[in-house]
Design a protein around this motif. Structure first.
Motif, short mmCIF file in Angstrom:
data_model
loop_
_atom_site.label_atom_id
_atom_site.label_comp_id
_atom_site.label_asym_id
_atom_site.label_seq_id
_atom_site.Cartn_x
_atom_site.Cartn_y
_atom_site.Cartn_z
N ALA A 163 47.96 37.00 49.50
CA ALA A 163 49.24 37.59 49.89
C ALA A 163 50.29 37.34 48.81
O ALA A 163 51.17 38.16 48.59
N GLN A 164 50.15 36.22 48.11
CA GLN A 164 51.17 35.87 47.10
C GLN A 164 50.82 36.43 45.72
O GLN A 164 51.52 36.14 44.76
N GLY A 165 49.73 37.13 45.61
CA GLY A 165 49.36 37.70 44.32
C GLY A 165 48.75 36.68 43.36
O GLY A 165 48.78 36.87 42.15
N TYR A 166 48.18 35.61 43.90
CA TYR A 166 47.52 34.64 43.03
C TYR A 166 46.19 35.22 42.56
O TYR A 166 45.42 35.76 43.35
N ASN A 167 45.90 35.07 41.29
CA ASN A 167 44.60 35.53 40.82
C ASN A 167 43.66 34.37 40.51
O ASN A 167 42.55 34.56 40.02
N SER A 206 39.86 35.20 34.37
CA SER A 206 40.35 35.49 35.72
C SER A 206 41.21 36.75 35.75
O SER A 206 41.32 37.40 36.78
N LYS A 207 41.79 37.10 34.63
CA LYS A 207 42.67 38.27 34.67
C LYS A 207 41.87 39.57 34.73
O LYS A 207 42.39 40.62 35.05
N TYR A 208 40.58 39.48 34.41
CA TYR A 208 39.75 40.69 34.45
C TYR A 208 39.20 40.99 35.83
O TYR A 208 38.66 42.06 36.07
N LEU A 209 39.28 40.01 36.73
CA LEU A 209 38.69 40.23 38.06
C LEU A 209 39.76 40.72 39.02
O LEU A 209 40.52 39.93 39.55
N VAL A 210 39.81 41.97 39.19
CA VAL A 210 40.82 42.53 40.06
C VAL A 210 40.13 43.20 41.22
O VAL A 210 39.31 44.09 41.05
N GLY A 227 34.29 47.46 46.13
CA GLY A 227 35.60 47.75 45.55
C GLY A 227 36.01 46.83 44.41
O GLY A 227 37.11 46.34 44.37
N TYR A 228 35.11 46.58 43.49
CA TYR A 228 35.48 45.73 42.36
C TYR A 228 35.82 46.55 41.15
O TYR A 228 35.15 47.50 40.81
N LEU A 229 36.85 46.13 40.52
CA LEU A 229 37.18 46.75 39.26
C LEU A 229 37.10 45.62 38.26
O LEU A 229 37.86 44.67 38.32
N LEU A 230 36.15 45.69 37.36
CA LEU A 230 35.95 44.53 36.50
C LEU A 230 36.75 44.58 35.20
O LEU A 230 36.57 43.76 34.33
N THR A 231 37.57 45.55 35.07
CA THR A 231 38.53 45.47 33.98
C THR A 231 39.91 45.53 34.61
O THR A 231 40.11 46.15 35.64
N ARG A 232 40.83 44.92 33.95
CA ARG A 232 42.16 44.82 34.52
C ARG A 232 42.83 46.19 34.58
O ARG A 232 42.81 46.95 33.62
N LYS A 233 43.42 46.45 35.72
CA LYS A 233 44.16 47.69 35.85
C LYS A 233 45.46 47.56 35.06
O LYS A 233 46.08 46.50 35.08
N GLU A 234 45.83 48.58 34.35
CA GLU A 234 47.11 48.54 33.63
C GLU A 234 48.23 48.09 34.55
O GLU A 234 48.35 48.58 35.67
N ALA A 263 35.43 41.65 27.14
CA ALA A 263 35.35 42.42 28.39
C ALA A 263 34.10 43.30 28.44
O ALA A 263 33.60 43.61 29.53
N SER A 264 33.55 43.65 27.29
CA SER A 264 32.36 44.51 27.31
C SER A 264 31.13 43.76 27.79
O SER A 264 30.09 44.34 28.06
N LYS A 265 31.24 42.43 27.89
CA LYS A 265 30.08 41.63 28.32
C LYS A 265 30.07 41.42 29.83
O LYS A 265 29.20 40.74 30.37
N LEU A 266 31.06 41.93 30.51
CA LEU A 266 31.08 41.82 31.97
C LEU A 266 30.01 42.73 32.55
O LEU A 266 29.87 43.87 32.14
N ARG A 267 29.26 42.21 33.50
CA ARG A 267 28.21 43.00 34.14
C ARG A 267 28.27 42.83 35.65
O ARG A 267 28.66 41.81 36.15
#
Ligand code: ACO
Ligand code: ZN
Length: 439
Positions: free
Chosen positions: A224-228, A251-255, A267-274, A389-393
């Motif tokens: 709720a507080q936006g902690y990543n 941790s910033k890549y896991l959104v 619903g995983y997006l493994l690259t950070r949304k702009e 980031a390209s190594k995320l799978r």
């Protein structure tokens, strides 16, 4: 096939754990308590009951009282239970002293603990607690530990491998044993037995023996507080090698995105949304603060130099990076994934936020470019570990073949590669169907 024709081997006998144990090692008869030992136990038990019968319930009941001490006589609260039951706080004459486990044996290390962790009481009575570095099972004695190491076939944390770069891997897992282990080095955090709302990302060093636990961070599925990031811990034996900062960057890549329009399972997006920003859960420990400051500083400094190189940022008024380039706090936040508060805190710490002499109501960012450049050069010389980031799978079944090199694996439906290819904007569909939102 002629099954009956083959002579049985050691591996065929179930209690030999697929040949991991010899018959002698598997023989438990020497450890069955003798009649004499059983009688001694009964007598001791009886005399204990007699001694305590008029003092009210003791023993197990003491465990449920509200405080325990940490060896320095500072009471520490019991961790909450998952059922959210209120905890007994009946004032006892003297709170039962729970001995602190002095050290853990994990992998090739004996590591002194920093804080008390609420392991079951019978495990806290010895000086050393033994922990399997692969499955994180904890054990009381060296003998049991060695037997476990012989039998344990697990070679990686129980979850999905989602990142691999050289000998480093990150697994997404659920694990209560991990919380107990981490609590021995975390002071500021409450330990929750209910691990369901969290995801755990475990950093491992890979070698021929398997994936060796080095540290982890946890994250709420929905914050709720936006902690990543909730908690981060690197084993003391692996600290000061850049792993803390590496996981913070990771941790910033896991959104986690929750959108009805996205067909990706879980619903995983493994690259950070702009524009997506995140911050660690507060309060930070001293080491947490040191690590985050260092990470934030690098992120902001790198951006400031980039802005300089490109000769300008968003052109917003109110801040000037150098005489020729301008960038606002909002823009720094957008590009680094840091919250504006965190951006301000690091600029303030480094004396870069000044009142505008021409307008008392405005602040400007004033940067000594040489200092920034020098800092980044120095930090680059330390050859820091960076996230690629390209190594995320997203490859849940990869881990079933731990000896397969990451690169040689069959083509997998991964989110990350698709995301990276399309510059982090498009949404890949697919997944192998076995993904879930928690692993
Ligand atoms: N003394 C001085 N500086 C330190 C120390 C220390 N003991 N430890 C780390 N730093 C600095 C490093 O110099 C580095 O900065 P630099 O790159 O500018 O030189 C920066 O902090 C990060 O160092 P790393 O090597 O990346 O961090 P490490 O792998 O040691 O892990 C961590 C840091 C996770 C905080 C570790 O100390 C730890 O596990 N501590 C115990 C648990 C804890 O306190 N966790 C944080 C709680 S807060 C939260 O979870 C949100
Ligand atoms: Zn094990």
């Amino acid at each position: 096939t002629e099954r009956g024709a083959r002579a049985p081997t050691l591996a065929d006998v179930p209690y030999l754990f697929g040949g991991q144990l010899t018959e002698r090692q598997a023989d438990t008869r020497p450890f069955v308590p003798s009649k004499r030992v059983k009688t001694m136990y009964d007598e001791a038990h009886l005399s204990y009951i007699c001694e305590n019968s008029d003092q009210g319930p003791a023993g197990e009941d003491q465990q449920s009282q509200g405080t325990r001490t940490n060896g320095t006589n500072t009471p520490i609260p019991h961790a909450e239970t998952s059922g959210g039951k209120s905890i007994h706080t009946t004032p006892a004459a003297a709170p039962p002293t729970l001995p602190q486990i002095e050290a853990i044996r994990l992998g090739g290390y004996e590591i002194n603990t920093w804080y008390i962790s609420p392991y079951p009481e019978e495990y806290t009575r010895q000086r050393i607690l033994y922990i399997c570095e692969f499955c994180l099972k904890y054990m009381k004695g060296e003998y049991v530990y060695h037997r476990h190491c012989k039998k344990c076939l697990v070679r990686h944390p129980p979850g999905d491998e989602i990142y691999r770069d050289g000998n480093l891997s990150i697994f997404e897992i659920y694990c209560q044993n991990l919380c107990l282990l981490a609590k021995m080095f975390l002071d500021t955090k409450t330990l929750y037995y209910d691990v369901e709302p969290f995801l755990f990302y475990v950093l491992c060093e890979y070698d021929k023996d398997g994936y060796h636990f080095a540290g982890y961070f946890s994250k709420e599925k929905r914050s709720a507080q936006g902690y990543n990031l909730s908690c981060i811990m690197i084993l003391p034996s692996k600290q000061r090698e850049g792993y803390g900062k590496f996981l913070i960057e990771f941790s910033k890549y896991l959104v986690v995105i929750h959108s009805p329009f996205i067909s990706v399972e879980g619903g995983y997006l493994l690259t950070r949304k702009e524009g997506q920003v995140g911050s660690p859960e507060k309060p930070l420990s001293d080491f947490g603060m040191l690590s985050y400051r260092s990470y934030w500083r690098r992120a902001v400094y790198e951006l400031l130099l980039d802005v300089k190189k490109c000769g300008g940022g968003d052109g917003n008024s109110g801040s000037a990076a150098t005489e020729t380039a301008a960038v606002s706090i909002k823009e720094i936040s957008r590009q680094t994934g840091m919250t504006p508060d965190d951006v301000i805190s690091i600029l303030q710490t480094d004396g870069m936020l000044r009142r505008d002499p021409g307008d008392e109501d405005r602040y400007v960012i004033r940067v000594q470019e040489d200092d920034v450049r020098e800092y980044l050069e120095k930090s680059r010389k330390k050859a820091p570990r960076r996230v690629d980031a390209s190594k995320l799978r997203w490859a849940p079944f990869l881990i079933k073949r731990p000896t397969t090199p990451f690169g040689d694996a069959v083509q997998l439906p991964t989110l990350a590669s698709a995301q990276v290819r399309s510059a982090g904007t498009a949404i890949a569909s697919g997944g192998d169907g076995s993904t879930s939102d928690g692993g």
